[in-house]
Scaffold this motif. Sequence first.
Motif, PDB file in Angstrom:
ATOM      1  N   VAL A 137     127.921  64.359 -60.011  1.00 17.54           N
ATOM      2  CA  VAL A 137     127.877  64.124 -58.461  1.00 17.54           C
ATOM      3  C   VAL A 137     129.628  64.746 -57.388  1.00 17.54           C
ATOM      4  O   VAL A 137     129.070  65.446 -57.184  1.00 17.54           O
ATOM      5  N   TRP A 138     130.259  64.143 -58.307  1.00 15.34           N
ATOM      6  CA  TRP A 138     131.809  64.899 -57.216  1.00 15.34           C
ATOM      7  C   TRP A 138     132.214  66.044 -57.743  1.00 15.34           C
ATOM      8  O   TRP A 138     132.444  66.850 -56.438  1.00 15.34           O
ATOM      9  N   ARG A 139     131.288  66.412 -58.944  1.00 10.03           N
ATOM     10  CA  ARG A 139     132.463  68.302 -59.111  1.00 10.03           C
ATOM     11  C   ARG A 139     130.922  69.754 -58.350  1.00 10.03           C
ATOM     12  O   ARG A 139     131.463  69.711 -57.380  1.00 10.03           O
ATOM     13  N   TRP A 140     130.247  68.585 -57.418  1.00  9.30           N
ATOM     14  CA  TRP A 140     129.285  69.216 -56.762  1.00  9.30           C
ATOM     15  C   TRP A 140     129.652  69.116 -55.437  1.00  9.30           C
ATOM     16  O   TRP A 140     129.668  69.471 -54.684  1.00  9.30           O
ATOM     17  N   LEU A 141     130.172  67.754 -55.490  1.00 12.51           N
ATOM     18  CA  LEU A 141     130.422  67.638 -53.248  1.00 12.51           C
ATOM     19  C   LEU A 141     131.143  68.155 -53.252  1.00 12.51           C
ATOM     20  O   LEU A 141     132.109  69.031 -52.399  1.00 12.51           O
ATOM     21  N   TYR A 142     132.936  68.671 -54.540  1.00 19.40           N
ATOM     22  CA  TYR A 142     134.540  68.602 -54.503  1.00 19.40           C
ATOM     23  C   TYR A 142     133.770  70.519 -54.418  1.00 19.40           C
ATOM     24  O   TYR A 142     134.849  71.397 -54.366  1.00 19.40           O
ATOM     25  N   ASP A 143     132.678  71.034 -54.718  1.00 22.44           N
ATOM     26  CA  ASP A 143     132.543  72.148 -54.433  1.00 22.44           C
ATOM     27  C   ASP A 143     132.427  73.262 -53.961  1.00 22.44           C
ATOM     28  O   ASP A 143     132.691  72.902 -53.106  1.00 22.44           O
ATOM     29  N   ILE A 148     130.297  69.114 -48.951  1.00 19.82           N
ATOM     30  CA  ILE A 148     131.726  68.701 -47.839  1.00 19.82           C
ATOM     31  C   ILE A 148     132.153  69.726 -47.080  1.00 19.82           C
ATOM     32  O   ILE A 148     132.672  69.597 -46.124  1.00 19.82           O
ATOM     33  N   ASN A 149     132.261  70.675 -48.140  1.00 17.57           N
ATOM     34  CA  ASN A 149     132.950  71.996 -47.710  1.00 17.57           C
ATOM     35  C   ASN A 149     131.783  72.393 -46.423  1.00 17.57           C
ATOM     36  O   ASN A 149     132.378  73.271 -45.153  1.00 17.57           O
ATOM     37  N   ALA A 150     130.408  71.538 -46.913  1.00 23.11           N
ATOM     38  CA  ALA A 150     129.295  72.899 -45.364  1.00 23.11           C
ATOM     39  C   ALA A 150     130.193  72.344 -44.623  1.00 23.11           C
ATOM     40  O   ALA A 150     129.293  72.505 -43.166  1.00 23.11           O
ATOM     41  N   ALA A 151     129.854  70.396 -44.697  1.00 18.12           N
ATOM     42  CA  ALA A 151     131.066  69.741 -43.075  1.00 18.12           C
ATOM     43  C   ALA A 151     131.920  70.127 -42.711  1.00 18.12           C
ATOM     44  O   ALA A 151     131.396  70.371 -41.359  1.00 18.12           O
ATOM     45  N   LEU A 152     132.819  70.374 -43.701  1.00 11.68           N
ATOM     46  CA  LEU A 152     133.656  71.563 -43.190  1.00 11.68           C
ATOM     47  C   LEU A 152     133.789  72.008 -42.161  1.00 11.68           C
ATOM     48  O   LEU A 152     134.482  72.522 -40.842  1.00 11.68           O
ATOM     49  N   HIS A 159     137.203  76.565 -45.448  1.00 13.43           N
ATOM     50  CA  HIS A 159     136.631  75.106 -46.590  1.00 13.43           C
ATOM     51  C   HIS A 159     138.035  74.981 -47.551  1.00 13.43           C
ATOM     52  O   HIS A 159     138.967  75.464 -47.097  1.00 13.43           O
ATOM     53  N   VAL A 160     137.917  73.875 -48.652  1.00 14.53           N
ATOM     54  CA  VAL A 160     138.829  72.930 -48.980  1.00 14.53           C
ATOM     55  C   VAL A 160     138.580  72.938 -50.368  1.00 14.53           C
ATOM     56  O   VAL A 160     137.725  73.218 -51.238  1.00 14.53           O
ATOM     57  N   LEU A 161     139.934  73.876 -51.458  1.00 17.48           N
ATOM     58  CA  LEU A 161     139.152  73.739 -52.795  1.00 17.48           C
ATOM     59  C   LEU A 161     140.004  73.122 -53.887  1.00 17.48           C
ATOM     60  O   LEU A 161     140.620  72.674 -54.518  1.00 17.48           O
ATOM     61  N   VAL A 174     141.335  60.840 -56.974  1.00 15.78           N
ATOM     62  CA  VAL A 174     141.983  59.879 -55.791  1.00 15.78           C
ATOM     63  C   VAL A 174     140.582  58.551 -55.346  1.00 15.78           C
ATOM     64  O   VAL A 174     140.221  58.114 -55.311  1.00 15.78           O
ATOM     65  N   ILE A 175     140.702  60.356 -54.382  1.00 20.84           N
ATOM     66  CA  ILE A 175     139.899  59.963 -53.631  1.00 20.84           C
ATOM     67  C   ILE A 175     138.248  59.059 -54.199  1.00 20.84           C
ATOM     68  O   ILE A 175     137.430  58.312 -53.931  1.00 20.84           O
ATOM     69  N   MET A 176     137.650  59.841 -55.340  1.00 25.76           N
ATOM     70  CA  MET A 176     136.475  59.516 -56.177  1.00 25.76           C
ATOM     71  C   MET A 176     136.731  58.573 -56.776  1.00 25.76           C
ATOM     72  O   MET A 176     135.825  57.817 -57.001  1.00 25.76           O
TER      73      MET A 176
END
Length: 305
Positions: A137-143, A148-152, A159-161, A174-176
């Motif tokens: 799930v978090w790899r998808w969120l961080y993609d 997350i990048n879509a919202a940013l 976009h943040v890598l 750490v956030i995850m």
Amino acid sequence: MEQTTAVPIQLQLHRQPQRKFRRHIWGYLFVLPAIITFALFLWLPIGKGVVDSFYKIDFVKGDSYVGFDNYRTIFKDPDVMTSVKNTLQYMGLGIIIGFWVPLLFAIMISEMRKFQGFARVAAYLPYVVPFVVLYGVWRWLYDPVGPINAALGKLGFDHVLFMTDKSWSMASIVIMETWQSFGSAMLIYLAAVLSIPRDWYEAAEIDGAGIWQRIRHITLPAIKNQILLLLMLQLIATSQGFQTQYAMLDGGPNNATLTYALLIVKYAFVRQDYGVASAMGVLMFFALSILAIIQYRINNRGGIK
């Protein structure tokens, strides 16, 4: 008369340990399986690791004694210093980003007048998510094209890598982990907060104290011991972190998430150098023993005064 009275006293002192043993024999028998289990699966491997740290392990030709060569290899390897720095960074980010989150949620939930039970369950639910599902799930969120990048992007930010940028990779982990594991610590804090006498808060409200004043002068001082104890437990846990770093990034990008524990695993199962891995484990054992002693003293004293 002195001799006749001295003999029974000596016999009585001699029999006291025997009486205590007989009195607690069933307790010793119940504890015995746990002692055997710890000896076979914890203490014996620790002792074997200390011995192996002085040998070059070869399953084909046999082990050969090399003295302190394994320890010299550790201090010459630049990856070791990198892993130590990354581990300290991981521990520091865990305190800065994640340590205050369960405390904040515990205080917020304790102040709720309605839906407190629902809030407890909702805060604890991420803790029961399996790690395999969590990583996916978090790899998808961080993609780079993930939510997350879509919202940013909609908010006007670049976009943040998260996974490939060295400056973001450890913080992203750490956030995850904070989202996934804060529920258990939150319950401990919540139990401590709810154990504070309500009369203190009522008296403070009568005196005109606001919510922030009640938290500052009543809640935080009352749970100071739990805060310090959980801080020590978090330091011990994060110093051994490797699972998430390995599963998510395998220590990358460019060794940015290579922790000390992960380097031990790589030495043992990738480089096939079990002697150096054992030596690294011994050094880590002594470092963690210091933190464990501090934690024991906190528990033994009932907290830091």
